[in-house]
Design a protein around this motif. Structure first.
Motif, short mmCIF file in Angstrom:
data_model
loop_
_atom_site.label_atom_id
_atom_site.label_comp_id
_atom_site.label_asym_id
_atom_site.label_seq_id
_atom_site.Cartn_x
_atom_site.Cartn_y
_atom_site.Cartn_z
N ALA A 216 0.84 -1.19 0.00
CA ALA A 216 0.00 0.00 0.00
C ALA A 216 0.87 1.24 0.00
N GLY A 256 8.43 -1.71 10.39
CA GLY A 256 7.08 -2.10 9.97
C GLY A 256 6.46 -1.19 8.93
N GLY A 258 7.26 -1.43 5.61
CA GLY A 258 7.20 -2.10 4.31
C GLY A 258 8.54 -2.20 3.59
N LYS A 259 9.64 -2.00 4.31
CA LYS A 259 10.95 -2.04 3.64
C LYS A 259 11.24 -3.45 3.09
N MET A 261 9.07 -5.74 2.41
CA MET A 261 8.13 -6.02 1.31
C MET A 261 8.62 -5.38 0.01
N LEU A 393 -4.11 0.03 3.13
CA LEU A 393 -3.55 -1.03 3.98
C LEU A 393 -4.67 -1.86 4.61
N GLY A 421 2.56 0.39 9.00
CA GLY A 421 1.87 -0.66 8.25
C GLY A 421 1.74 -1.93 9.08
N THR A 425 -1.55 -3.92 10.34
CA THR A 425 -1.78 -5.37 10.15
C THR A 425 -2.19 -6.00 11.49
P1 ADP Z 1 9.99 -3.33 7.66
O1 ADP Z 1 10.92 -4.17 6.83
O2 ADP Z 1 9.92 -1.90 7.23
O3 ADP Z 1 10.24 -3.45 9.14
P2 ADP Z 1 8.00 -5.11 6.64
O4 ADP Z 1 8.13 -4.92 5.18
O5 ADP Z 1 8.64 -6.34 7.23
O6 ADP Z 1 8.51 -3.84 7.44
O7 ADP Z 1 6.45 -5.09 7.02
C1 ADP Z 1 5.94 -5.82 8.12
C2 ADP Z 1 4.50 -6.16 7.87
O8 ADP Z 1 3.72 -4.96 7.90
C3 ADP Z 1 4.26 -6.76 6.52
O9 ADP Z 1 4.34 -8.16 6.56
C4 ADP Z 1 2.87 -6.28 6.17
O10 ADP Z 1 1.91 -7.13 6.78
C5 ADP Z 1 2.76 -4.95 6.87
N1 ADP Z 1 3.06 -3.79 6.02
C6 ADP Z 1 3.91 -2.78 6.34
N2 ADP Z 1 3.91 -1.83 5.38
C7 ADP Z 1 3.06 -2.25 4.43
C8 ADP Z 1 2.61 -1.69 3.18
N3 ADP Z 1 3.04 -0.51 2.74
N4 ADP Z 1 1.71 -2.39 2.46
C9 ADP Z 1 1.24 -3.58 2.89
N5 ADP Z 1 1.60 -4.15 4.07
C10 ADP Z 1 2.49 -3.51 4.83
#
Ligand code: ADP
Length: 494
Positions: A216, A256, A258-259, A261, A393, A421, A425
């Motif tokens: 998202a 959290g 989305g890095k 992802m 999201l 994000g 969730t």
């Molecule tokens: P980071 O690496 O920034 O710590 P993640 O990419 O591991 O964060 O995201 C953790 C979880 O949060 C994901 O598994 C997803 O469920 C949710 N999430 C976070 N940002 C997003 C986004 N932009 N779109 C969809 N889901 C997200």
């Protein structure tokens, strides 16, 4: 803190309970939440002994998560094999085994044997096609595939296994030839077998299967990543000389957001082999040998190129040099990483198929070693979601959840300002579990097992969302945000 400890304990219990009941998807969501909660807790702990103990707990929970994920993937592959079998032979009626339901409601009873054992080498790519958004097939040694390279190289074809293909056409033959080519296996002779196995099992991810559309918001970040990482692979001729691609790209931002992802989406969209490196996978078991692991990682990445190496929490591998806590072993890992990064970076020579791209992420950019920061030339900020992003999201998270008519997602999103994000969730998961929790309260597993499915799944109401928001706290403070902004002003590059 105590609320968060009780959340961790309750969510762990729910994750384990769901797994025992055979609700693997639900269990995975709980485990992911617990891992994130522990990660956040660890960040707040100053005492090193306590910190280490919690890191150990996180690792143990992560192992349980992997086990549940493996079971879930295996079950998914059975389902897919069944549908492939249907497609090939038309003997099993789809009415006998609807694709989106478990063949049997009892998790202890496995589906009837599928023809998978009697087939020639299973086509991983074919399976993906048949079950697009499912988890990857169970891991093991063997050749990785570049599953989505068809996205880049041409049209995709149906997911039917090679040996049983009823209809042949030119395109398919071409694709199968490509599959065979991509199934090359890294020759481990001359390397430490354990390290090679560890890399193939825990770091090399066959199919991250995350698409831009699964993420998202983050429009700007996606655009920048596309320009910095995806385009140099697609039009390498343009990215030469002054326009040479970046040596490495660093994603900076609160946890959290989305890095991870985004990194997976880059690998999926480019069809590159994905190496997912985290601190624990580099340091835990192979303390003292980690620099060998880094060397081997880049060696393998070059072998399976084009590749994306994603290094999560890079600050913990590469904190500032010379600090007291810096240990000889981590100094060696860091030096090796710097050497290796000098050897990659963008498109290598004329051949884009040899590209190894380093993508890194950090929640603590200010702790990063300067030499490494210089090599991560492009630094992109990954912010908290905007109001529209939060609605998006919610929609992504609630794709498979029935939401009651009284629940207004725009109103829910407005109450989630400042949530990451991952927090959102967690809110969705919590809200979606409310009615389930109410229904199973005080019951024993056998009694729960006997509850009809439609009684277990009730629509999620506005009140469920409101309660969930009260239970899930924001994980990022205003002060944290200011610190990121300050760092980005000084070192960011947009
Ligand atoms: P980071 O690496 O920034 O710590 P993640 O990419 O591991 O964060 O995201 C953790 C979880 O949060 C994901 O598994 C997803 O469920 C949710 N999430 C976070 N940002 C997003 C986004 N932009 N779109 C969809 N889901 C997200």
């Amino acid at each position: 803190m105590s609320a968060s400890l009780s959340d961790i304990s309750e969510n762990t219990k729910m994750g384990r309970e769901s797994a025992l009941l055979g609700n693997y998807e639900t269990s995975l969501v709980y485990y992911q939440g617990v891992i994130q909660q522990i990660q956040r807790l660890v960040q707040t702990i100053k005492d090193s002994v306590r910190k280490e103990k919690w890191q150990q707990v996180r690792q143990e929970i992560a192992q349980e998560y992997e086990q549940v994920k493996d079971i879930s993937s295996t079950l998914s592959s059975f389902k897919t094999e069944n549908s492939n079998f249907n497609a090939n032979y038309g003997e099993f009626s789809p009415h006998n085994y609807p694709r989106h339901e478990e063949p049997t409601r009892d998790p202890d009873v496995w589906p009837p044997p599928t023809p998978v054992e009697h087939r020639p080498t299973p086509q991983i790519r074919g399976r993906e096609k048949a079950a697009p958004r499912r988890a990857e097939p169970s891991r093991g040694r063997g050749a990785p595939s570049r599953p989505n390279s068809d996205r880049r190289k041409g049209p995709s074809y149906g997911g039917v296994d090679k040996g049983k293909e009823p209809v042949k056409d030119k395109g398919r033959e071409k694709k199968n030839k490509h599959d065979e080519e991509s199934e090359k296996v890294f020759d481990s002779s001359g390397y430490d077998k354990d390290l090679v196995e560890h890399l193939e099992r825990d770091i090399l991810q066959k199919n991250p299967n995350v698409h831009w559309g699964d993420i998202a918001d983050l429009v700007e970040a996606k655009k920048l990543l596309e320009e910095a990482v995806v385009l140099p692979l697609i039009v390498p001729d343009f990215f030469k000389g002054i326009r040479r691609p970046w040596k490495g790209v660093l994603m900076v931002g609160p946890p959290g957001t989305g890095k991870t992802m985004l990194a997976k989406a880059v690998a999926t969209e480019c069809g590159t082999t994905f190496f997912n490196v985290s601190t624990s996978s580099l340091t835990s078991k192979y303390r003292g040998e980690s620099e060998k692991l880094v060397r081997l990682l880049f060696e393998m990445a070059r072998f399976y190129a084009p590749s994306t190496i994603f290094i999560d929490e890079i600050d913990s591998i590469c904190s500032k040099r010379g600090s007291d806590s810096e240990h000889e072993a981590s100094r060696r890992v860091k030096s090796e990483l710097l050497v290796q990064m000098d050897g990659v970076g963008g498109v290598c020579g004329e051949d884009p198929s040899k590209t190894v791209m380093v993508l890194a992420a950090t929640n603590f950019p200010w702790d990063l070693d300067e030499a490494l920061r210089r090599r991560l030339e492009k630094r992109i900020y990954i912010p908290l979601p905007t109001a529209d992003g939060r609605v998006e999201l919610l929609k992504i998270n609630l794709r498979e959840v029935e939401v009651s008519e009284d629940a207004n997602l725009t109103r829910v999103a407005s109450k989630l300002e400042g949530y990451s994000g991952a927090d959102i969730t967690n809110v969705c998961r919590d809200a979606a579990m409310m009615s389930f929790r109410r229904r199973i309260e005080g019951l024993r597993p056998e009694q729960i097992r006997n509850i009809p499915k439609d009684e277990l799944i009730q629509p999620t109401t506005m009140e469920d969302f409101e309660n969930a928001i009260l239970r899930v706290n924001k994980s990022v403070s205003k002060e944290d945000l200011e610190r990121y902004e300050k760092w980005m002003k000084e070192f960011g590059s947009v």
